[in-house]
Design a protein around this motif. Sequence first.
Motif, mmCIF file in Angstrom:
data_model
loop_
_atom_site.group_PDB
_atom_site.id
_atom_site.type_symbol
_atom_site.label_atom_id
_atom_site.label_comp_id
_atom_site.label_asym_id
_atom_site.label_seq_id
_atom_site.Cartn_x
_atom_site.Cartn_y
_atom_site.Cartn_z
ATOM 1 N N ILE A 153 0.853 -1.204 0.000
ATOM 2 C CA ILE A 153 0.000 0.000 0.000
ATOM 3 C C ILE A 153 0.887 1.252 0.000
ATOM 4 O O ILE A 153 0.929 2.000 0.972
ATOM 5 C CB ILE A 153 -0.972 0.004 1.205
ATOM 6 C CG1 ILE A 153 -0.264 -0.411 2.508
ATOM 7 C CG2 ILE A 153 -2.149 -0.899 0.956
ATOM 8 C CD1 ILE A 153 -1.158 -0.292 3.738
ATOM 9 N N THR B 192 -0.947 4.770 0.661
ATOM 10 C CA THR B 192 -1.287 4.990 2.075
ATOM 11 C C THR B 192 -0.038 5.310 2.886
ATOM 12 O O THR B 192 -0.062 6.160 3.784
ATOM 13 C CB THR B 192 -1.992 3.746 2.651
ATOM 14 O OG1 THR B 192 -3.146 3.450 1.858
ATOM 15 C CG2 THR B 192 -2.420 3.984 4.088
ATOM 16 N N GLU C 177 -4.694 -1.513 -1.681
ATOM 17 C CA GLU C 177 -5.109 -0.125 -1.485
ATOM 18 C C GLU C 177 -6.634 -0.049 -1.380
ATOM 19 O O GLU C 177 -7.352 -0.878 -1.938
ATOM 20 C CB GLU C 177 -4.633 0.757 -2.644
ATOM 21 C CG GLU C 177 -3.138 0.984 -2.677
ATOM 22 C CD GLU C 177 -2.644 1.938 -1.596
ATOM 23 O OE1 GLU C 177 -3.460 2.376 -0.767
ATOM 24 O OE2 GLU C 177 -1.444 2.235 -1.584
#
Length: 622
Positions: free
Chosen positions: A368, A371, A449
């Motif tokens: 991810i 993020t 994600e």
Amino acid sequence: MYILVLLVPLLSAIISGLFGRRIGTKGAGVLTSSCIVISAIVSYYIFYETILNSSVTYIKLWRWFDSELLTTYFGLQFDSLTSTMLIVITSVSALVHIYSIGYMSGDPHIPRFMSYLSLFTFLMIVLVTSDNYIQLFIGWEGVGLCSYLLINFWLTRIKANKAAIKAMLINRVGDIGLVLAMIKILDEFGALEFSTINSILSVSGVNKESVTIICLLLFLGAVGKSAQLGLHTWLPDAMEGPTPVSALIHAATMVTAGVFLIIRSGPLFEGSPLALIIVTILGALTAFFAATTGVVQNDLKKVIAYSTCSQLGYMVMICGLSNYSVSLFHLVNHAFFKALLFLSAGSVIHAVSDEQDMRKMGGLIKSIPLTYTMILIGSLSLMGFPYLTGFYSKDLILELAYDKYYIIFAYWLGVFSALLTAFYSIRLIYLTFIMDSNSRKEDLLKVHESSWSIIIPLLLLAFGSIFVGYLGKEIILSNVVSPIISNFIKVVPLLLSLLGALLAFIVYNNIIITEYKLNISVKVIWFIRNLYHIIYTFFNSAWQFNYIINHFFVNNIWKFGHLITYRVIDRGILEIIGPKGISKVLIKLTQVISNFQSGMVFNYALIMIVFTALFLSGVSML
């Protein structure tokens, strides 16, 4: 136009709450988000008129209280403070609403959740637009109620039930202070409108002792709502609610209400040097306490929660130094990077199957990366990294706190807290994203994600975490003169932040010289390990505040309530006077009357003669 900023969130809360089943989960999400976005647009218009065009607006709607000398109107006040707070509340709330559509997808009670969020936003707007203390108190109590409903949203979780009740009860302690302050203000000034009180303070001399009492009572209310040292224990436990709730409580509503109250009551606080000193000391201690506790927390959301507590300490501390504009500036900046951190943490938790323990994460940077970038931006802004949003306000707070003579320790506590802030921010990033993964393989393979409804709010908040500080400093800090201090003092917070970040990498990369290389004796090693264990346990337990409050206050209050209130008053005096006493009297009376029913004719004849005589005598008297 101005009233729309209040009516639109209220309308969305009512429709989503009462007709949620008819409009459906998607309809409730779209409706509430659209309404809050409209409210945000109106807030920007109000900001343009009141600040950029210097046009303060007062709106009197209707007469509310009218009792002898006290006449209170339901009125709205749109000045620079209100319009700035409206920007923060509506902008962050709109993004949280949009985020919640993706984060809460699959939950069967989304309309109820969105209704609570909109109601929360509406009541916070009521709080900041009020032109008197009574109306402010409605919003004050309202956000407390909504926090209870949102923390306890997942009703079946025992921890959520307890956390919601704890938040409600601890805030009641602060609310008592605010109520007593209003009574004292009414007694001293004869009014509760902010403009009237400020006019009286500027024209005539007021008893300083009374002003000090009022300020301390107001500050007690702020301590409860803004989680300052002593009444802070509800804030970390509030993490039991859904992540969007945590973001809204910590960034734009609830906890900022206490700081807002101090700023709004600034003219009163300026009349009490003692109150200002107490505010400064407690704010500095809160910043230091929360930073030391956040360093050793393992729950991802609790680390961010303690960072909120620490940053609120900075805001309160600088209010005590009479720099209310700087406190407001830090409040605005903090709202954006703290909302970014919480919502990014929610994205991480969402990705790793609702796991919140950082020790069970790791290695997520490849899975991810977006993020990770969001949390990195938020953490760097929280640390006060140069030219990010947090840098412009946090460093200015420390510069203004320097060289204040008798409270110089507030500066050093703030500086050391900056080091610890950098340490736990980098620790969070390292444990969650960089170190080798401690997750199970099947969980790690599922990491991905989040949806676009989650990503878009993160991107907008990241933009705010980078640029809001630079854009806002010229507007909010137009009346603040930067202190003239040496360049070394200006650089100290930055150097300590970098040192804290470096220490975090050293400690968690295990680049530590072992005891064998240092040739340390076994006794010294044993002593160091035990000392480390004691310090770690003390900080991890949040300085044992929960134990102290429960053992010395709550238990004694419960025993008093059980023995005096319950057994003596409720089951004793009230029952004797009330149901038991009445029943005994009636039973005895009926027993006496029943004795006349003996079955003897002469008894009945005697009674008839006596009452006939009484009746005739009564008629003759008339």
